[in-house]
Design an enzyme around this catalytic site. Sequence first.
Site, PDB file in Angstrom:
ATOM      1  N   GLY A  11       0.869  -0.902   0.060  1.00 50.12           N
ATOM      2  CA  GLY A  11       0.574   0.011  -0.106  1.00 50.12           C
ATOM      3  C   GLY A  11       0.466   1.323  -0.097  1.00 50.12           C
ATOM      4  O   GLY A  11       0.851   2.454   0.857  1.00 50.12           O
ATOM      5  N   ALA A  12       2.182   1.238  -0.618  1.00 48.86           N
ATOM      6  CA  ALA A  12       2.532   2.352  -1.052  1.00 48.86           C
ATOM      7  C   ALA A  12       2.724   3.852  -1.928  1.00 48.86           C
ATOM      8  O   ALA A  12       3.004   4.250  -0.899  1.00 48.86           O
ATOM      9  CB  ALA A  12       4.501   1.158  -1.282  1.00 48.86           C
ATOM     10  N   ARG A  14       0.393   5.755  -2.067  1.00 52.17           N
ATOM     11  CA  ARG A  14       0.301   7.695  -0.763  1.00 52.17           C
ATOM     12  C   ARG A  14      -0.393   7.026   0.574  1.00 52.17           C
ATOM     13  O   ARG A  14       0.446   5.698   1.166  1.00 52.17           O
ATOM     14  CB  ARG A  14      -1.443   7.678  -2.049  1.00 52.17           C
ATOM     15  CG  ARG A  14      -2.344   6.782  -1.251  1.00 52.17           C
ATOM     16  CD  ARG A  14      -3.676   6.856  -2.169  1.00 52.17           C
ATOM     17  NE  ARG A  14      -4.444   6.384  -1.433  1.00 52.17           N
ATOM     18  CZ  ARG A  14      -5.748   6.176  -1.623  1.00 52.17           C
ATOM     19  NH1 ARG A  14      -6.098   6.336  -3.386  1.00 52.17           N
ATOM     20  NH2 ARG A  14      -6.818   5.003  -0.555  1.00 52.17           N
ATOM     21  N   ASP A  61      -2.208  -6.612  -6.709  1.00 51.83           N
ATOM     22  CA  ASP A  61      -3.378  -7.437  -5.919  1.00 51.83           C
ATOM     23  C   ASP A  61      -3.228  -7.276  -4.532  1.00 51.83           C
ATOM     24  O   ASP A  61      -2.645  -9.089  -5.378  1.00 51.83           O
ATOM     25  CB  ASP A  61      -4.869  -7.262  -6.841  1.00 51.83           C
ATOM     26  CG  ASP A  61      -5.770  -7.093  -5.854  1.00 51.83           C
ATOM     27  OD1 ASP A  61      -5.171  -7.406  -4.742  1.00 51.83           O
ATOM     28  OD2 ASP A  61      -7.357  -6.904  -6.298  1.00 51.83           O
ATOM     29  N   ASN A  88       1.214  -2.849   5.120  1.00 52.11           N
ATOM     30  CA  ASN A  88       0.063  -1.036   5.220  1.00 52.11           C
ATOM     31  C   ASN A  88      -1.065  -1.231   4.196  1.00 52.11           C
ATOM     32  O   ASN A  88      -2.041  -0.342   4.690  1.00 52.11           O
ATOM     33  CB  ASN A  88       1.200  -0.047   5.066  1.00 52.11           C
ATOM     34  CG  ASN A  88       0.456   1.592   4.261  1.00 52.11           C
ATOM     35  OD1 ASN A  88       0.350   1.615   5.580  1.00 52.11           O
ATOM     36  ND2 ASN A  88       0.198   1.401   3.292  1.00 52.11           N
ATOM     37  N   SER A 140      -5.042  -0.637  14.228  1.00 49.80           N
ATOM     38  CA  SER A 140      -5.998   0.550  13.951  1.00 49.80           C
ATOM     39  C   SER A 140      -6.374   0.300  15.314  1.00 49.80           C
ATOM     40  O   SER A 140      -7.057  -0.246  15.979  1.00 49.80           O
ATOM     41  CB  SER A 140      -6.911   0.919  13.265  1.00 49.80           C
ATOM     42  OG  SER A 140      -8.563   1.453  12.898  1.00 49.80           O
ATOM     43  N   TYR A 153     -13.672  -4.464   9.427  1.00 50.57           N
ATOM     44  CA  TYR A 153     -12.456  -3.157   9.519  1.00 50.57           C
ATOM     45  C   TYR A 153     -12.088  -3.245  11.005  1.00 50.57           C
ATOM     46  O   TYR A 153     -10.924  -3.872  11.586  1.00 50.57           O
ATOM     47  CB  TYR A 153     -12.730  -2.023   9.455  1.00 50.57           C
ATOM     48  CG  TYR A 153     -11.670  -1.175   9.731  1.00 50.57           C
ATOM     49  CD1 TYR A 153     -10.310  -1.143   8.537  1.00 50.57           C
ATOM     50  CD2 TYR A 153     -11.135  -0.366  10.791  1.00 50.57           C
ATOM     51  CE1 TYR A 153      -9.498   0.159   8.406  1.00 50.57           C
ATOM     52  CE2 TYR A 153     -10.003   0.505  10.650  1.00 50.57           C
ATOM     53  CZ  TYR A 153      -8.663   0.391   8.994  1.00 50.57           C
ATOM     54  OH  TYR A 153      -8.466   1.468   9.105  1.00 50.57           O
ATOM     55  N   LYS A 157      -8.708  -5.391  11.903  1.00 48.74           N
ATOM     56  CA  LYS A 157      -7.487  -5.169  12.559  1.00 48.74           C
ATOM     57  C   LYS A 157      -6.872  -5.102  13.734  1.00 48.74           C
ATOM     58  O   LYS A 157      -5.928  -5.937  13.840  1.00 48.74           O
ATOM     59  CB  LYS A 157      -7.880  -3.200  12.749  1.00 48.74           C
ATOM     60  CG  LYS A 157      -7.530  -2.361  10.954  1.00 48.74           C
ATOM     61  CD  LYS A 157      -6.492  -2.852  10.647  1.00 48.74           C
ATOM     62  CE  LYS A 157      -6.396  -1.587   9.369  1.00 48.74           C
ATOM     63  NZ  LYS A 157      -5.261  -2.160   8.645  1.00 48.74           N
TER      64      LYS A 157
HETATM   65  P1  NAI Z   1      -5.010   4.884   1.665  1.00 47.93           P
HETATM   66  O1  NAI Z   1      -6.701   4.457   1.227  1.00 47.93           O
HETATM   67  O2  NAI Z   1      -4.573   6.153   1.768  1.00 47.93           O
HETATM   68  O3  NAI Z   1      -3.839   3.961   1.241  1.00 47.93           O
HETATM   69  C1  NAI Z   1      -4.219   2.785   1.204  1.00 47.93           C
HETATM   70  C2  NAI Z   1      -3.433   2.194   0.319  1.00 47.93           C
HETATM   71  O4  NAI Z   1      -3.263   0.898  -0.172  1.00 47.93           O
HETATM   72  C3  NAI Z   1      -2.966   2.195  -1.767  1.00 47.93           C
HETATM   73  O5  NAI Z   1      -2.430   3.423  -2.218  1.00 47.93           O
HETATM   74  C4  NAI Z   1      -3.976   1.642  -2.032  1.00 47.93           C
HETATM   75  O6  NAI Z   1      -4.019   1.643  -3.383  1.00 47.93           O
HETATM   76  C5  NAI Z   1      -3.368   0.356  -1.665  1.00 47.93           C
HETATM   77  N1  NAI Z   1      -4.401  -0.616  -1.113  1.00 47.93           N
HETATM   78  C6  NAI Z   1      -5.541  -0.614  -1.686  1.00 47.93           C
HETATM   79  N2  NAI Z   1      -5.837  -2.119  -1.345  1.00 47.93           N
HETATM   80  C7  NAI Z   1      -5.035  -3.067  -2.125  1.00 47.93           C
HETATM   81  C8  NAI Z   1      -4.794  -4.060  -2.490  1.00 47.93           C
HETATM   82  N3  NAI Z   1      -5.978  -4.998  -3.321  1.00 47.93           N
HETATM   83  N4  NAI Z   1      -4.011  -4.384  -3.289  1.00 47.93           N
HETATM   84  C9  NAI Z   1      -2.194  -3.292  -2.641  1.00 47.93           C
HETATM   85  N5  NAI Z   1      -2.446  -2.478  -2.500  1.00 47.93           N
HETATM   86  C10 NAI Z   1      -3.909  -1.491  -2.250  1.00 47.93           C
HETATM   87  O7  NAI Z   1      -4.624   4.480   3.335  1.00 47.93           O
HETATM   88  P2  NAI Z   1      -3.907   4.619   4.514  1.00 47.93           P
HETATM   89  O8  NAI Z   1      -4.634   6.310   5.507  1.00 47.93           O
HETATM   90  O9  NAI Z   1      -2.606   5.563   3.855  1.00 47.93           O
HETATM   91  O10 NAI Z   1      -3.768   3.768   5.169  1.00 47.93           O
HETATM   92  C11 NAI Z   1      -2.742   3.050   5.262  1.00 47.93           C
HETATM   93  C12 NAI Z   1      -3.184   2.262   6.711  1.00 47.93           C
HETATM   94  O11 NAI Z   1      -3.286   2.436   7.681  1.00 47.93           O
HETATM   95  C13 NAI Z   1      -4.007   1.093   5.949  1.00 47.93           C
HETATM   96  O12 NAI Z   1      -3.965  -0.306   7.095  1.00 47.93           O
HETATM   97  C14 NAI Z   1      -4.733   1.313   7.796  1.00 47.93           C
HETATM   98  O13 NAI Z   1      -6.335   1.171   7.637  1.00 47.93           O
HETATM   99  C15 NAI Z   1      -4.718   2.209   8.301  1.00 47.93           C
HETATM  100  N6  NAI Z   1      -5.010   2.591   9.295  1.00 47.93           N
HETATM  101  C16 NAI Z   1      -5.242   4.544   8.607  1.00 47.93           C
HETATM  102  C17 NAI Z   1      -5.532   5.315   9.131  1.00 47.93           C
HETATM  103  C18 NAI Z   1      -5.736   6.791   8.905  1.00 47.93           C
HETATM  104  O14 NAI Z   1      -6.509   7.603   9.892  1.00 47.93           O
HETATM  105  N7  NAI Z   1      -5.906   7.224   7.828  1.00 47.93           N
HETATM  106  C19 NAI Z   1      -6.122   5.293  11.101  1.00 47.93           C
HETATM  107  C20 NAI Z   1      -6.001   3.725  11.375  1.00 47.93           C
HETATM  108  C21 NAI Z   1      -5.013   3.137  10.617  1.00 47.93           C
END
Ligand code: NAI
Length: 245
Positions: A11-12, A14, A61, A88, A140, A153, A157
């Site tokens: 999930g690198a 963004r 994916d 991530n 989370s 979710y 987590k």
């Molecule tokens: P985001 O939605 O901005 O980025 C997630 C990334 O994962 C995206 O680049 C997306 O393309 C990639 N991704 C999603 N499904 C995928 C798949 N099937 N295969 C490959 N890549 C995939 O999320 P964010 O906010 O950066 O969160 C990152 C991590 O932190 C997540 O696990 C989220 O649950 C966790 N988190 C985030 C919080 C927040 O407030 N933003 C709070 C608590 C946990």
Amino acid sequence: MSEKRLAVVTGAARGIGRAVVLELLKQGRIVAGIDVNAEQLNELEDITREAGFEVITRCVDITNTEKFSEVLEGLANEFGGIGILVNNAGITRDRLLMQMTDEEFDKVIEVNLKAAFVAMRVACRSMIRNKFGRIISLSSVSGVIGNAGQANYAASKAGLIGLTKTIARELARKNITANCVAPGFIVTDMTDKLPEPVKEGAKQIIPMRRFGSVDDVAKAIAFFAGDEAGYITGQVLCIDGGMAM
Ligand code: NAI
């Protein structure tokens, strides 16, 4: 010493993942970023280049277990093993339990929990061989204290915490640590899509009354990845402005 080992971040492309990639690169590590979003992976390459670094990228994916495992095995073969794994990638499909569909439940479990298990299974092979490993997974605050509207979710987590504590026990003697970070509300695309009243309501339950930044999370992950954290395993660090204390 551990600078030379390959770090893999899922999930690198963004958000928090992107910040983790940059933080690990700044520490002098070799970093591979995995994501399903090809366009945003290209952006990640541009951003890292502009910052004077180079990131290895793989578009896959992570719910495609076979392809994802192949990608990880390929990276491990090319770089003499995976030293650091950051699970991530994560998604939300929020809805109250009574309205939640099987698909919404399964999809979130598949991305957030199952893919992390698959990555750990591949990565720990070379970690055991090299007698070194750092596994950090993004849990989370929802997984720690629960959250209405997030049954899928929060289960994924909380599942990551159980998974982490289990592999921490299984692999401790091999000099492999496994820890979770549990962010609260962090400013990213994931939280941007929340309705404004929900965001305002959230701030009222955060003792610090504000959302955190991606760097707040990235720095903690970089700490767990480093030599300084070598005697810390099976832990969950909340990065949440005091929400879950
Ligand atoms: P985001 O939605 O901005 O980025 C997630 C990334 O994962 C995206 O680049 C997306 O393309 C990639 N991704 C999603 N499904 C995928 C798949 N099937 N295969 C490959 N890549 C995939 O999320 P964010 O906010 O950066 O969160 C990152 C991590 O932190 C997540 O696990 C989220 O649950 C966790 N988190 C985030 C919080 C927040 O407030 N933003 C709070 C608590 C946990």
